[in-house]
Each structure stands twice: as structure tokens, then as C-alpha cells.
Scaffold this motif. Structure first.
Motif, PDB file in Angstrom:
ATOM      1  N   ARG A  15       0.825  -1.198   0.000  1.00 12.90           N
ATOM      2  CA  ARG A  15       0.000   0.000   0.000  1.00 12.90           C
ATOM      3  C   ARG A  15       0.861   1.251   0.000  1.00 12.90           C
ATOM      4  O   ARG A  15       1.876   1.333   0.656  1.00 12.90           O
ATOM      5  N   LEU A  23      -2.167   6.327   1.467  1.00 11.50           N
ATOM      6  CA  LEU A  23      -3.424   5.647   1.742  1.00 11.50           C
ATOM      7  C   LEU A  23      -3.684   5.480   3.235  1.00 11.50           C
ATOM      8  O   LEU A  23      -4.613   4.813   3.643  1.00 11.50           O
ATOM      9  N   ASN A  77      -2.087   1.530 -11.183  1.00 15.14           N
ATOM     10  CA  ASN A  77      -2.844   2.558 -10.458  1.00 15.14           C
ATOM     11  C   ASN A  77      -2.204   3.931 -10.617  1.00 15.14           C
ATOM     12  O   ASN A  77      -2.883   4.927 -10.912  1.00 15.14           O
ATOM     13  N   HIS A  88      -2.159  -6.683  -6.989  1.00 13.64           N
ATOM     14  CA  HIS A  88      -3.366  -5.872  -7.140  1.00 13.64           C
ATOM     15  C   HIS A  88      -3.799  -5.727  -8.605  1.00 13.64           C
ATOM     16  O   HIS A  88      -4.958  -5.418  -8.873  1.00 13.64           O
ATOM     17  N   LEU A 105      -7.676  -7.240  -3.170  1.00 15.06           N
ATOM     18  CA  LEU A 105      -8.236  -6.322  -4.169  1.00 15.06           C
ATOM     19  C   LEU A 105      -7.774  -6.706  -5.572  1.00 15.06           C
ATOM     20  O   LEU A 105      -6.804  -7.446  -5.737  1.00 15.06           O
ATOM     21  N   TRP A 159      -7.564  -4.816  -9.504  1.00 20.01           N
ATOM     22  CA  TRP A 159      -7.829  -3.699 -10.401  1.00 20.01           C
ATOM     23  C   TRP A 159      -8.293  -4.152 -11.791  1.00 20.01           C
ATOM     24  O   TRP A 159      -8.636  -3.319 -12.627  1.00 20.01           O
ATOM     25  N   GLY A 189     -12.900   0.110  -4.548  1.00 17.74           N
ATOM     26  CA  GLY A 189     -12.305   0.597  -3.320  1.00 17.74           C
ATOM     27  C   GLY A 189     -11.737   1.989  -3.543  1.00 17.74           C
ATOM     28  O   GLY A 189     -12.261   2.778  -4.342  1.00 17.74           O
ATOM     29  N   ARG A 190     -10.628   2.287  -2.882  1.00 14.00           N
ATOM     30  CA  ARG A 190     -10.027   3.614  -3.005  1.00 14.00           C
ATOM     31  C   ARG A 190      -8.957   3.658  -4.101  1.00 14.00           C
ATOM     32  O   ARG A 190      -8.397   4.721  -4.357  1.00 14.00           O
ATOM     33  N   THR A 191      -8.626   2.505  -4.688  1.00 17.57           N
ATOM     34  CA  THR A 191      -7.543   2.447  -5.667  1.00 17.57           C
ATOM     35  C   THR A 191      -8.040   1.840  -6.973  1.00 17.57           C
ATOM     36  O   THR A 191      -9.124   1.256  -7.039  1.00 17.57           O
ATOM     37  N   GLY A 204      -4.351  -6.014   0.707  1.00 19.29           N
ATOM     38  CA  GLY A 204      -5.375  -5.309  -0.052  1.00 19.29           C
ATOM     39  C   GLY A 204      -6.715  -5.202   0.614  1.00 19.29           C
ATOM     40  O   GLY A 204      -7.609  -4.510   0.107  1.00 19.29           O
ATOM     41  N   ASP A 212      -8.268  -1.775   1.036  1.00 20.51           N
ATOM     42  CA  ASP A 212      -8.819  -1.010  -0.079  1.00 20.51           C
ATOM     43  C   ASP A 212     -10.296  -0.691   0.135  1.00 20.51           C
ATOM     44  O   ASP A 212     -10.788   0.334  -0.341  1.00 20.51           O
TER      45      ASP A 212
END
Length: 449
Positions: free
Chosen positions: A2, A6, A60, A105, A152, A154, A163-165, A205, A208
Motif C-alpha cells: 500500500r 493511503l 494505479n 493488485h 483487491l 484492479w 475501493g479507493r484504488t 489489499g 482497499d
């Protein structure tokens, strides 16, 4: 891993339950002890992101869409990968286990997954299962193998709500999170079924979808504003059913949940909070592990020349042992499959130190004197090892320790060290002050049984 920024999360919370009523098996408890005895492992962050040479978060950070990112596997052909070489590097460094990214991720599987073709065998010209080769070689050389697996994803369309990413990857704003969790559990089943005995699963993750880690209390964990449930109870139960001895750790940066078998600390010693991670500093009763990089990156970063010295890393290993924790040291292999020569050189030098001093690390637990500015202590049986890492005086004063000291000597040359022990404390007097360039001056105390 991370990113530091974050650490600032959302504020809403919802209960998420881990494996309720979990009672570790005798096999699991035995594996925990061996894990604590091993003390030193190699972390490997490797994936198609290595092609871009900008770390494992490049998808990301550069806001690369799924459509564009899917081109990367077509260029990934690590013909220089040699499982025997990797395991030998780890073993010669004194490492007892390896933890490698099975899926990071970006969602790309570094093994031959049957539930998806988004993997190294189906999408790359290399066409080989590197985890299978690594698992076989680890067994051949007596090294345990753990799999890092990202909660998580992507890439997967059903990782929704977001989530946040990974918000700029072009996925549709819809999906079935339960379907995604079934996909994740199926991949975990593959890893725990097709690769022989596995040391454990190293999750990352979860954060997230979580809120502020500081909101974690007891067995209740922060969740997203959409209120998703990770169903950790189901996933943890599956793992323990498939391989009861496999250890579960989760890099969620909060106090452990039921069903977890060891507690990890990212880029920090247990109880510390110097890097912005580990929001909850609570240290539980589980075996402990801290992880760190050899430069500043987890995945291969071609511009990162901020290499830590051999002395720094040896001292980190010693400090971890003094904090009763393992040290998981990361390498980020290059896209051709080779581990960077800078890493290989440093690991070789750590191995040379371990050949001389591993007796003060392997099988030990945190010693009777908590960490001090000058160093730490480790202990095994009736022996206490005083690790002097930063001290330039012949005399070293310790607080009172339980038991009576029978003798004291330098670990390296066995020369005597004068001891004065009173109810108020212990004074150790060496013939000369530790050298300024010494990695670790070790005094061995033999205690009366």
C-alpha cells in the motif's frame, strides 16, 4: 503493498467477521513454532508490471486502463528465470522461507490458473508456470513457500463496489462482489491444491475497502461506505480445511482477526509506527513478522538506486529478532527473470554474516531486555544474546534481568566479558569498545539453569 498516502481513509464502519470459533490444529501450532524459529525469509514481488520498471503499483499510479494493461503480458518473456538460482540465493543468505506474489493488485496470476486465462501460462509468450517451478525447487532445497495473494483486484470486473484504488482502469461501474469472492477462493483452492504443502497465505489489499484503521476494535473491522463483507470467515476456513498447517497472515494493519495465524507489520518493527502504516500498534499473541525492501520499491523500479547497506539490513534482521519477529526481506526481480545484481551481492554478504552468527538468531525469541537505543537481546534455552548495534563504550548497563548470570563472553572470539549483577541491574565490561563499523557486537550470557 500500500502507498503511504493511503493512511488517510474513509470514516464509516461496519462489522466484518473473521473465522469464528477457530481452533488451530496441532499441525498448525507446530507450523507456527517452526515459523518463529526460522526468523528470516525472502519476499518476492514479481509480475508483468516489472516490464515498465516503475514498481508494482504502476497500473494505479499511471492510471492505465485494463484494455491497455492487458498488452503487457504479451511482452513478458522471462527466459532468464531460474528457480534453482532464486532458491539458492535465498538459502545462501540464510533465509528459511520464500513468500512470492501469486496475484498482486493488478489481478494477473503468476501461475496456471484454470478459473481465468489472465495468467502467465495463457497470456504470455513464456507459457510456463513459474510458481510450479519455484514450489518444486523449494521442496528440493528444503525452503518453505508462502503465497502472497491480493484481496483487491484492479482488473476483475466483479471487484465492485470499487475501493479507493484502481479507479481509472475503465471497468464498468457495476459488478457482483460475491462472484468476485468466489473467484478469489477458487484461485486460492488452486494454489493450495496443486503446489504441494504451502507454508501459508500472505494476504494484502483488504484495506482497499476499509475505513480508518483506527476504528478497528476487537473483532470488528472497518469496511467501506457501501458495507461490503469480505467473508474472511469463509476464506480462512477454506484455507485451513485444505491445508491445516498453512499459516494465514493479513496485511490489514489492524489487530489480528480470528482465523489468522501470524501478525505482520509493513516496513516497521512490531509496535512502531514510523512509516504511516500499522495504524493499530496492538501486538497480539500470534507469531510476528516485519517486511522491508532492499531499496525503496517492492516491484522492480529501474530508477530506484536507494539501496540499503548490508549493515542496515543485518541490523534490521537483528532488531526484528529482538522484537520477537521474523524478517521478510523483499526483492523485485527484473522482467527477464533475474534478481538484480545489487540485491544478490547484498544477500550474499548477509549470508556471510549469518554463517557466523545465525546461532544468535534462529530459534530464538525476544530476550529479557526490551529494545534499547544501543540494540536488542535474543534468547534461547539458558542463553541470552546481547546484540550491541550502536554503542562506543566498553561498559554497557542493562536493567535487572531474571535469573543469575553464570558467565559472559563475546560470541565471536569467546573472550571473557566482566559481569557485575545486582538487583538493580547488570554491568557488562568489555576489553575494548565495539568498533564503529561493526554490524553487531554480540555478548553471550549463560544463565544458571
Amino acid at each position: 503493498m500500500r502507498l503511504l498516502q493511503l493512511a488517510f481513509f474513509l470514516s464509516l464502519t461496519l462489522p466484518v467477521f473473521a473465522q469464528t470459533g477457530y481452533q488451530p490444529t496441532a499441525e498448525n501450532l507446530a507450523a507456527r513454532k517452526v515459523f518463529q524459529d526460522d526468523k528470516f525469509g525472502m519476499f518476492i514481488h514479481w509480475g508483468v508490471y516489472s516490464i515498465l520498471g516503475d514498481g508494482e503499483w504502476v497500473m494505479n499510479n499511471r492510471q492505465i486502463s485494463v484494455k491497455d494493461y492487458e498488452k503487457l503480458p504479451t511482452f513478458f518473456n522471462p527466459t532468464a528465470f531460474d528457480a534453482k538460482e532464486w532458491v539458492s540465493i535465498a538459502k545462501n543468505a540464510g533465509m528459511k522461507y520464500i513468500t512470492i506474489t501469486s496475484k498482486h493488485h493488478d489481478g494477473f496470476a503468476m501461475y496456471d490458473s484454470k478459473v481465468s486465462d489472465y495468467d502467465i501460462v495463457d497470456r504470455t509468450p513464456y507459457k510456463k508456470d513459474v510458481l510450479k517451478a519455484l514450489a518444486d525447487e523449494c521442496r528440493a532445497q528444503g525452503i518453505k513457500l508462502f503465497f502472497y495473494h491480493s484481496h483487491l483486484d484492479w482488473h476483475h470486473p466483479d471487484y465492485y463496489p470499487r475501493g479507493r484504488t484502481g479507479l481509472k482502469t475503465g471497468r464498468p461501474e457495476s459488478g457482483n462482489f460475491e462472484k468476485y469472492l468466489n473467484y478469489m477462493d477458487t484461485q486460492l483452492t488452486e494454489l493450495l491444491t496443486n503446489y504441494g504443502p504451502v507454508g501459508g497465505i500472505w494476504f494484502d489489499g483488504w484495506w482497499d475497502q476499509s475505513a480508518d484503521d483506527a476504528g478497528h476494535v476487537g473483532n470488528t473491522a472497518p469496511a467501506s461506505k457501501t458495507g461490503i463483507d469480505w467473508h474472511l470467515d469463509r476464506t480462512y476456513s477454506l484455507i485451513h480445511k485444505l491445508q491445516p498447517a498453512a499459516l494465514i497472515g493479513n496485511n490489514h494493519h489492524v489487530a489480528p482477526f480470528p482465523g489468522e495465524d501470524f501478525q505482520m507489520f509493513e516496513k516497521d518493527l512490531p509496535g512502531s509506527k514510523t512509516t504511516g502504516f500499522n495504524e493499530a500498534q496492538t501486538i497480539g499473541q500470534l507469531p510476528l513478522e516485519t517486511c522491508e525492501t532492499m531499496n525503496g520499491a517492492w516491484g522492480f523500479n529501474i530508477k530506484d538506486n536507494n539501496y540499503k547497506s548490508t549493515k542496515d539490513l543485518v541490523q534490521y534482521l537483528v532488531k526484528a529478532a529482538g522484537h520477537n519477529a521474523n524478517f521478510l526481506l523483499n526483492v523485485g526481480p527484473m522482467p527477464n527473470g533475474k534478481i538484480q545484481p545489487e540485491f544478490v551481492k547484498t544477500l550474499s554478504e548477509i549470508g556471510q554474516w549469518m554463517q557466523q552468527n545465525s546461532e544468535t538468531i534462529y530459534g530464538t525469541r525476544g530476550g529479557p531486555v526490551p529494545a534499547r537505543n544501543w540494540g536488542v537481546t535474543t534468547a534461547v534455552g539458558n542463553r541470552v544474546f546481547v546484540h550491541i548495534l550502536d554503542w562506543n563504550d566498553r561498559l554497557l548497563t542493562l536493567p535487572a534481568i531474571p535469573g543469575k548470570i553464570r558467565s559472559a563472553k563475546l560470541f565471536t572470539d569467546k573472550s571473557a566479558v566482566k559481569v557485575s549483577q545486582t538487583p538493580e541491574g547488570v554491568v557488562l565490561t568489555m576489553a575494548s569498545a565495539p568498533a564503529n563499523d561493526a554490524f553487531d557486537t554480540i555478548i553471550e550470557l549463560e544463565m544458571v539453569k
